[in-house]
Design an enzyme around this catalytic site. Structure first.
Site, mmCIF file in Angstrom:
data_model
loop_
_atom_site.group_PDB
_atom_site.id
_atom_site.type_symbol
_atom_site.label_atom_id
_atom_site.label_comp_id
_atom_site.label_asym_id
_atom_site.label_seq_id
_atom_site.Cartn_x
_atom_site.Cartn_y
_atom_site.Cartn_z
ATOM 1 C CB CYS A 2 -0.873 0.006 1.239
ATOM 2 S SG CYS A 2 -1.945 -1.437 1.322
ATOM 3 N NE ARG A 29 4.415 1.806 -1.193
ATOM 4 C CZ ARG A 29 5.576 1.670 -0.598
ATOM 5 N NH1 ARG A 29 6.658 2.169 -1.161
ATOM 6 N NH2 ARG A 29 5.701 1.046 0.548
ATOM 7 C CD1 TRP A 76 -1.235 -5.670 -4.465
ATOM 8 C CD2 TRP A 76 -0.887 -6.585 -2.457
ATOM 9 N NE1 TRP A 76 -0.926 -6.987 -4.657
ATOM 10 C CE2 TRP A 76 -0.712 -7.585 -3.440
ATOM 11 C CE3 TRP A 76 -0.723 -6.943 -1.127
ATOM 12 C CZ2 TRP A 76 -0.370 -8.889 -3.136
ATOM 13 C CZ3 TRP A 76 -0.391 -8.250 -0.819
ATOM 14 C CH2 TRP A 76 -0.221 -9.211 -1.824
ATOM 15 C CG ASN A 102 2.662 0.051 3.576
ATOM 16 O OD1 ASN A 102 2.280 -1.056 3.184
ATOM 17 N ND2 ASN A 102 3.912 0.463 3.417
ATOM 18 N N GLY A 103 0.987 -2.044 5.723
ATOM 19 C CA GLY A 103 1.583 -3.085 6.562
ATOM 20 C C GLY A 103 0.524 -4.068 7.015
ATOM 21 C CD GLU A 485 13.300 -12.671 -14.604
ATOM 22 O OE1 GLU A 485 13.014 -13.173 -13.509
ATOM 23 O OE2 GLU A 485 12.931 -11.529 -14.937
ATOM 24 C CE LYS A 489 9.815 -11.026 -15.535
ATOM 25 N NZ LYS A 489 10.596 -10.113 -14.695
ATOM 26 C CD GLU A 492 5.682 -9.954 -12.925
ATOM 27 O OE1 GLU A 492 6.711 -10.375 -13.512
ATOM 28 O OE2 GLU A 492 5.730 -9.071 -12.061
ATOM 29 C CG HIS A 508 14.798 -37.418 -12.979
ATOM 30 N ND1 HIS A 508 15.216 -38.730 -12.804
ATOM 31 C CD2 HIS A 508 15.851 -36.753 -13.527
ATOM 32 C CE1 HIS A 508 16.483 -38.834 -13.200
ATOM 33 N NE2 HIS A 508 16.882 -37.655 -13.652
ATOM 34 C CE LYS A 608 9.067 -2.188 -10.522
ATOM 35 N NZ LYS A 608 9.478 -3.304 -11.398
HETATM 36 O O1 M6R Z 1 11.968 -4.949 -5.530
HETATM 37 P P1 M6R Z 1 12.443 -6.378 -5.535
HETATM 38 O O2 M6R Z 1 13.470 -6.639 -6.551
HETATM 39 O O3 M6R Z 1 12.895 -6.820 -4.172
HETATM 40 O O4 M6R Z 1 11.166 -7.227 -5.900
HETATM 41 C C1 M6R Z 1 11.193 -8.615 -5.853
HETATM 42 C C2 M6R Z 1 10.039 -9.211 -6.621
HETATM 43 O O5 M6R Z 1 8.823 -8.851 -6.037
HETATM 44 C C3 M6R Z 1 10.034 -8.780 -8.083
HETATM 45 O O6 M6R Z 1 11.236 -9.062 -8.703
HETATM 46 C C4 M6R Z 1 8.897 -9.476 -8.856
HETATM 47 O O7 M6R Z 1 9.124 -10.839 -8.908
HETATM 48 C C5 M6R Z 1 8.795 -8.849 -10.251
HETATM 49 N N1 M6R Z 1 7.533 -8.197 -10.388
HETATM 50 C C6 M6R Z 1 8.949 -9.817 -11.363
HETATM 51 O O8 M6R Z 1 8.855 -9.190 -12.607
#
Ligand code: M6R
Length: 613
Positions: A2, A29, A76, A102-103, A485, A489, A492, A508, A608
């Protein structure tokens, strides 16, 4: 997750406009819902809306002329669904106060039961509403004293900003384990509070990051700062200049695409000034204390979450290969519970784009308790992780807006390669003779540029492979981490169920998933294990699986004749190839999601900056 934004002091223009502008910059956020509370004709007005901040903006035009103390929030969801009742600000039963948070309040349920016994009726499912009612329960006319007593009752992590109808000129804030910055406009005297300095407008400020359990009482005349025991302390403000950098997409349709294309410059900036070409030396300018610490290090633990964890995996492999030292990557939320993994001879490298990821912060604090030294790599200055680390290095990717991380990842990798080489240089006096590392790192930006010029080929493959609902990514060694990775993507932003596996591991178990409806993206960048990976691809083809091969230009694929392929021309050591393969597959994820019409920069359910554990 948040985001909090507040205005007080000599408010000089529409509070609504200021809060909306702040919230829009904090939207990364969390973007489930948003809200604002301010004073209108002596009463607190609260307006909330689900969805993006512009929905809130449309609802509050009638309050635009007000120049009052105000607080605002972008949410969020943690406790309770995405409905207006759960959006912040939350009020008490009499509407005498409004607060944003926030928290997570860990003991909210217990407090809620106590308040319910006293007759309080709750209107939301949030933990935050509990704070509002508890504040009123404890209130005795003294804002500061009430906040101190509230602090003593709350467990968990929080940043809180609160306004009260009996104190219409004041804003009271506190925090524990969540960031909150107070920023005083050096010219106009107006005071802002924010979860993140990125939300400030352009200008000269005096700023102060609140410490845990401190309380600040802000009004027209003063900013008063108190410790948990109520002792008053002198607020040490630091000058801070904000260059207003509006978030423009420019010629691009999405921030993600813009950020993919910014990678050559992000990498150039991250490299700049950090090597001496003639002397063949890396110059990271780490303090002497780091070099001394490094002499005592027997193992390295790299921690991060999501994309940053994937950068950690690649770097761990590289460090171990280069230095012959034990280096392991760990998911931060798991590492914090692995007590035996850190001690005084451990170097923890904490990787985080935002520098605010709660899991990473918690893990590095645990490691520090066990006497490990922490070096952090972040992209955002003034972040919590930097404050908690012994040493830190910054990537120079520039602000990353899209939730889906791209340029931050490749910049992290670049810096991690440099850091590994720097460590080698500390131990051996010079860089390794084989592989002209500095020269090879310097070629990366132009190699990425050439790859980006061929984006249409990837766009076409994304269109042709639209129909696959099961997508598997495989690779070996460095390419396996890159596969992790690339698969992230796709999950996500494309919302596809996708897996990534080391190519040798398929037989396996996962091979049972393969049929003609499965697309396997085979990352063939590894030269040493190329033939073994090709055999694994053939095993998939024997089960009618379809193949998208991403490979080196000089690799002969006649044996497999993949259904789709994209070649990368990169005469550089295979350890550096993850950067190029990641870029190609970022484009693949982007164009796949575009075809599906998804909100690429704001994927559903995500944020983010992930500031809850
Ligand atoms: O700000 P950070 O790098 O610590 O964030 C970690 C993850 O939340 C972040 O990399 C997330 O997996 C991305 N949205 C992936 O694209």
């Amino acid at each position: 997750m948040c985001g909090i934004f507040g205005v007080c002091g000599k408010v000089f223009s529409s509070s609504v406009d200021q809060c909306i502008a702040g919230l829009k910059k904090l939207e990364y956020r969390g973007y489930d819902s948003s809200g604002i509370a301010l004073f209108d004709k002596g009463a607190i007005q609260v307006v909330k809306s689900t969805g993006k901040v512009h929905h809130l903006e449309e609802k509050i035009s009638h309050l635009k002329s007000l120049k009052t103390v105000s607080i605002a929030h972008t949410r969020w969801a943690t406790h309770g669904g995405v409905v207006e009742a759960n959006a912040h600000p939350h009020v008490d039963s009499e509407n005498s106060l409004a607060l944003v948070h926030n928290g997570i309040i860990e003991n909210f349920f217990e407090i809620k039961l106590q308040l319910e016994k006293k007759g309080v009726l709750f209107r939301s499912q949030t933990d935050t509403e509990v704070i509002a009612h508890l504040f009123t329960d404890l209130y005795d006319g003294d804002l500061l004293g009430t906040m101190q007593r509230l602090l003593a009752r709350l467990d968990g992590s929080f940043a809180i900003a609160c306004i009260h109808k009996n104190h219409p000129d004041s804003l009271i804030v506190t925090k524990r384990d969540k960031p909150l910055t107070i920023a005083k406009d050096a010219t106009l005297g107006q005071v802002l509070v924010t979860s993140d300095r990125n939300a400030l407008y352009g200008g000269e400020f005096l700023t102060l990051d609140l410490e845990d359990n401190q309380v600040a009482l802000l009004d027209q005349n003063a900013i008063q700062l108190f410790e948990r025991d109520s002792s008053k302390i002198f607020p040490n403000f630091e000058p801070f200049t904000v260059k207003d950098t509006p978030h423009f997409k420019g010629e691009y349709s999405h921030f993600m695409l813009k950020e993919i294309f910014e990678q050559p410059s992000a990498i150039r900036r991250t490299l700049e000034g950090r090597y001496d070409l003639e002397g063949n030396r890396v110059l990271l300018n780490l303090p002497k204390a780091f070099e001394e610490t490094f002499e005592t290090v027997s193992k390295i633990a790299l921690i991060g979450c999501g994309t940053s964890y994937h950068a950690a995996c690649i770097a761990a492999h590289f460090l171990e290969e280069l230095l012959g030292i034990s280096a392991e990557a760990y998911i931060a939320s798991e590492y914090r519970y692995r007590e035996s993994l850190s001690d005084a001879t451990t170097l923890v490298i904490a990787i985080s784009q935002s520098g605010e990821t709660a899991d990473t912060i918690a893990a590095l604090r645990e490691a520090k308790k066990r006497k490990a030294k922490v070096l952090s790599i972040t992209n955002v200055p003034y972040s919590s992780i930097i404050r908690d680390s012994d040493f830190h290095l910054m990537t120079q990717a520039g602000q990353e807006i899209s939730v889906c991380s791209t340029k931050a990842f490749t910049s992290q990798l670049l810096l991690l390669y440099l850091l590994s080489l720097q460590m080698y240089q500390f131990r051996n006096g010079s860089l390794p003779f084989e592989n002209n590392w500095i020269q090879n790192l310097r070629t990366l930006p132009s190699l990425i540029e050439s790859l980006l010029q061929r984006k249409n080929l990837i766009e076409a493959i994304a269109a042709e492979t639209q129909g696959f609902e099961k997508i598997l990514f495989i690779g070996r060694q460095y390419m396996y981490y890159t596969a992790l990775e690339s698969s992230l993507k796709l999950k996500e932003i494309n919302y596809t169920f996708s897996l990534s596996y080391p190519a040798g591991e398929l037989k396996h178990g996962p091979l049972a998933l393969i049929d003609e409806n499965t697309l396997t993206v085979a990352l063939l960048g590894n030269r040493t294990t190329f033939h073994k990976t090709i055999s694994n691809v053939q095993e998939i083809q024997a089960r009618n699986g379809k193949i998208f091969a991403v490979h080196q230009k000089d690799q002969n694929l006649d044996e497999i004749s993949p259904d789709y392929s994209f070649s990368i021309d990169a005469p550089i050591p295979e350890q550096l190839l993850p950067i190029l393969y990641a870029v190609a597959l970022q484009l693949y994820a982007f164009y796949s999601a575009l075809k599906k019409g998804h909100d690429i920069d704001h994927p559903k359910n995500l944020a983010k900056s992930v500031t809850v554990e």
